[in-house]
Design a protein around this motif. Structure first.
Motif, PDB file in Angstrom:
ATOM      1  N   MET A   1       0.888  -1.014   0.002  1.00  0.00           N
ATOM      2  CA  MET A   1       0.149  -0.042   0.136  1.00  0.00           C
ATOM      3  C   MET A   1       0.967   1.395   0.040  1.00  0.00           C
ATOM      4  O   MET A   1       1.904   1.275   0.864  1.00  0.00           O
ATOM      5  CB  MET A   1      -0.834  -0.123   1.200  1.00  0.00           C
ATOM      6  N   ARG A   2       0.426   2.196  -0.692  1.00  0.00           N
ATOM      7  CA  ARG A   2       1.375   3.466  -0.648  1.00  0.00           C
ATOM      8  C   ARG A   2       1.076   4.305   0.417  1.00  0.00           C
ATOM      9  O   ARG A   2       0.245   4.350   1.219  1.00  0.00           O
ATOM     10  CB  ARG A   2       0.813   4.420  -2.010  1.00  0.00           C
ATOM     11  N   GLN A   3       2.326   4.722   0.971  1.00  0.00           N
ATOM     12  CA  GLN A   3       2.485   5.453   2.270  1.00  0.00           C
ATOM     13  C   GLN A   3       1.763   6.728   2.082  1.00  0.00           C
ATOM     14  O   GLN A   3       1.104   7.259   3.071  1.00  0.00           O
ATOM     15  CB  GLN A   3       3.763   5.819   2.476  1.00  0.00           C
ATOM     16  N   ASP A   4       1.679   7.364   1.000  1.00  0.00           N
ATOM     17  CA  ASP A   4       1.298   8.717   1.022  1.00  0.00           C
ATOM     18  C   ASP A   4      -0.383   8.682   1.054  1.00  0.00           C
ATOM     19  O   ASP A   4      -1.151   9.389   1.667  1.00  0.00           O
ATOM     20  CB  ASP A   4       1.443   9.569  -0.464  1.00  0.00           C
TER      21      ASP A   4
ATOM     22  N   VAL B   1      -2.014   6.286   2.626  1.00  0.00           N
ATOM     23  CA  VAL B   1      -1.909   5.939   4.050  1.00  0.00           C
ATOM     24  C   VAL B   1      -2.026   7.294   5.031  1.00  0.00           C
ATOM     25  O   VAL B   1      -2.984   7.530   5.920  1.00  0.00           O
ATOM     26  CB  VAL B   1      -1.068   4.968   4.586  1.00  0.00           C
ATOM     27  N   LEU B   2      -1.007   7.921   4.747  1.00  0.00           N
ATOM     28  CA  LEU B   2      -0.965   9.329   5.551  1.00  0.00           C
ATOM     29  C   LEU B   2      -2.278  10.414   5.078  1.00  0.00           C
ATOM     30  O   LEU B   2      -2.671  10.908   5.922  1.00  0.00           O
ATOM     31  CB  LEU B   2       0.255  10.038   5.150  1.00  0.00           C
ATOM     32  N   LEU B   3      -2.718  10.291   3.807  1.00  0.00           N
ATOM     33  CA  LEU B   3      -3.739  11.065   3.530  1.00  0.00           C
ATOM     34  C   LEU B   3      -4.970  10.450   4.340  1.00  0.00           C
ATOM     35  O   LEU B   3      -5.710  11.402   4.864  1.00  0.00           O
ATOM     36  CB  LEU B   3      -3.852  11.181   2.243  1.00  0.00           C
ATOM     37  N   SER B   4      -5.246   9.326   4.385  1.00  0.00           N
ATOM     38  CA  SER B   4      -6.332   8.810   4.928  1.00  0.00           C
ATOM     39  C   SER B   4      -6.400   8.932   6.722  1.00  0.00           C
ATOM     40  O   SER B   4      -7.380   9.287   7.128  1.00  0.00           O
ATOM     41  CB  SER B   4      -6.741   7.255   4.727  1.00  0.00           C
ATOM     42  N   MET B   5      -5.098   8.950   7.215  1.00  0.00           N
ATOM     43  CA  MET B   5      -4.854   9.268   8.578  1.00  0.00           C
ATOM     44  C   MET B   5      -5.324  10.601   8.835  1.00  0.00           C
ATOM     45  O   MET B   5      -6.042  11.041   9.969  1.00  0.00           O
ATOM     46  CB  MET B   5      -3.402   8.720   9.032  1.00  0.00           C
ATOM     47  N   PHE B   6      -4.864  11.665   8.009  1.00  0.00           N
ATOM     48  CA  PHE B   6      -5.022  13.027   8.172  1.00  0.00           C
ATOM     49  C   PHE B   6      -6.619  13.438   8.001  1.00  0.00           C
ATOM     50  O   PHE B   6      -7.096  14.013   8.897  1.00  0.00           O
ATOM     51  CB  PHE B   6      -4.292  13.888   7.304  1.00  0.00           C
ATOM     52  N   ALA B   7      -7.089  12.766   6.982  1.00  0.00           N
ATOM     53  CA  ALA B   7      -8.756  12.645   6.971  1.00  0.00           C
ATOM     54  C   ALA B   7      -9.462  12.197   8.232  1.00  0.00           C
ATOM     55  O   ALA B   7     -10.302  12.929   8.624  1.00  0.00           O
ATOM     56  CB  ALA B   7      -9.174  11.889   5.515  1.00  0.00           C
ATOM     57  N   GLY B   8      -9.071  11.204   8.584  1.00  0.00           N
ATOM     58  CA  GLY B   8      -9.705  10.633   9.910  1.00  0.00           C
ATOM     59  C   GLY B   8      -9.585  11.438  10.970  1.00  0.00           C
ATOM     60  O   GLY B   8     -10.371  11.595  11.777  1.00  0.00           O
ATOM     61  N   LEU B   9      -8.386  12.127  11.259  1.00  0.00           N
ATOM     62  CA  LEU B   9      -8.165  12.995  12.285  1.00  0.00           C
ATOM     63  C   LEU B   9      -9.046  14.249  12.106  1.00  0.00           C
ATOM     64  O   LEU B   9      -9.518  14.792  13.068  1.00  0.00           O
ATOM     65  CB  LEU B   9      -6.692  13.230  12.330  1.00  0.00           C
ATOM     66  N   ALA B  10      -9.032  14.831  11.019  1.00  0.00           N
ATOM     67  CA  ALA B  10      -9.961  15.906  10.548  1.00  0.00           C
ATOM     68  C   ALA B  10     -11.312  15.606  11.013  1.00  0.00           C
ATOM     69  O   ALA B  10     -11.957  16.571  11.447  1.00  0.00           O
ATOM     70  CB  ALA B  10      -9.718  16.309   9.189  1.00  0.00           C
ATOM     71  N   VAL B  11     -11.727  14.423  10.605  1.00  0.00           N
ATOM     72  CA  VAL B  11     -13.514  14.218  10.947  1.00  0.00           C
ATOM     73  C   VAL B  11     -13.480  13.847  12.507  1.00  0.00           C
ATOM     74  O   VAL B  11     -14.717  14.488  12.956  1.00  0.00           O
ATOM     75  CB  VAL B  11     -13.548  12.724  10.307  1.00  0.00           C
TER      76      VAL B  11
END
Length: 100
Positions: free
Chosen positions: A1-4, A6-16
């Motif tokens: 899985m691409r790390q970018d 993964v990071l994007l989904s982590m930031f999106a989850g954090l923002a939610v």
């Protein structure tokens, strides 16, 4: 899985999770809290800008090496990149104001 991704989904989850909490917090503060927050941000910005301006004065003057174009300090005896030896101080980029 691409790390970018993964990071994007982590930031999106954090923002939610975080953004609704921040929104409710600022609604609960009311106008006085908004004013205090705004003034605090301005004060911090002014302090950071003043500190950055003080740090800018401490950087040594630089010029370009005539051989390779690398940036060197004005009083450097040799170029750090190509090793070119300067006869005196390194040449200055600015023209001499007393020259015709």
């Amino acid at each position: 899985m691409r790390q970018d991704l993964v990071l994007l989904s982590m930031f999106a989850g954090l923002a939610v999770v975080v953004l609704p909490v921040v929104f409710v917090f600022f609604l609960a503060l009311g106008p006085a809290g908004w004013l205090f927050t705004g003034v605090s941000i301005v004060v911090v910005g002014v302090v950071v800008a003043a500190k950055a301006d003080d740090d800018a004065d401490e950087t040594p003057a630089k010029t370009n090496c005539p051989e390779c174009g690398s940036r060197v300090q004005v009083n450097a005896p040799t170029c750090d990149y190509c090793g070119h030896a300067f006869d005196g101080p390194a040449p200055d980029d600015t023209p001499d104001p007393s020259a015709p």
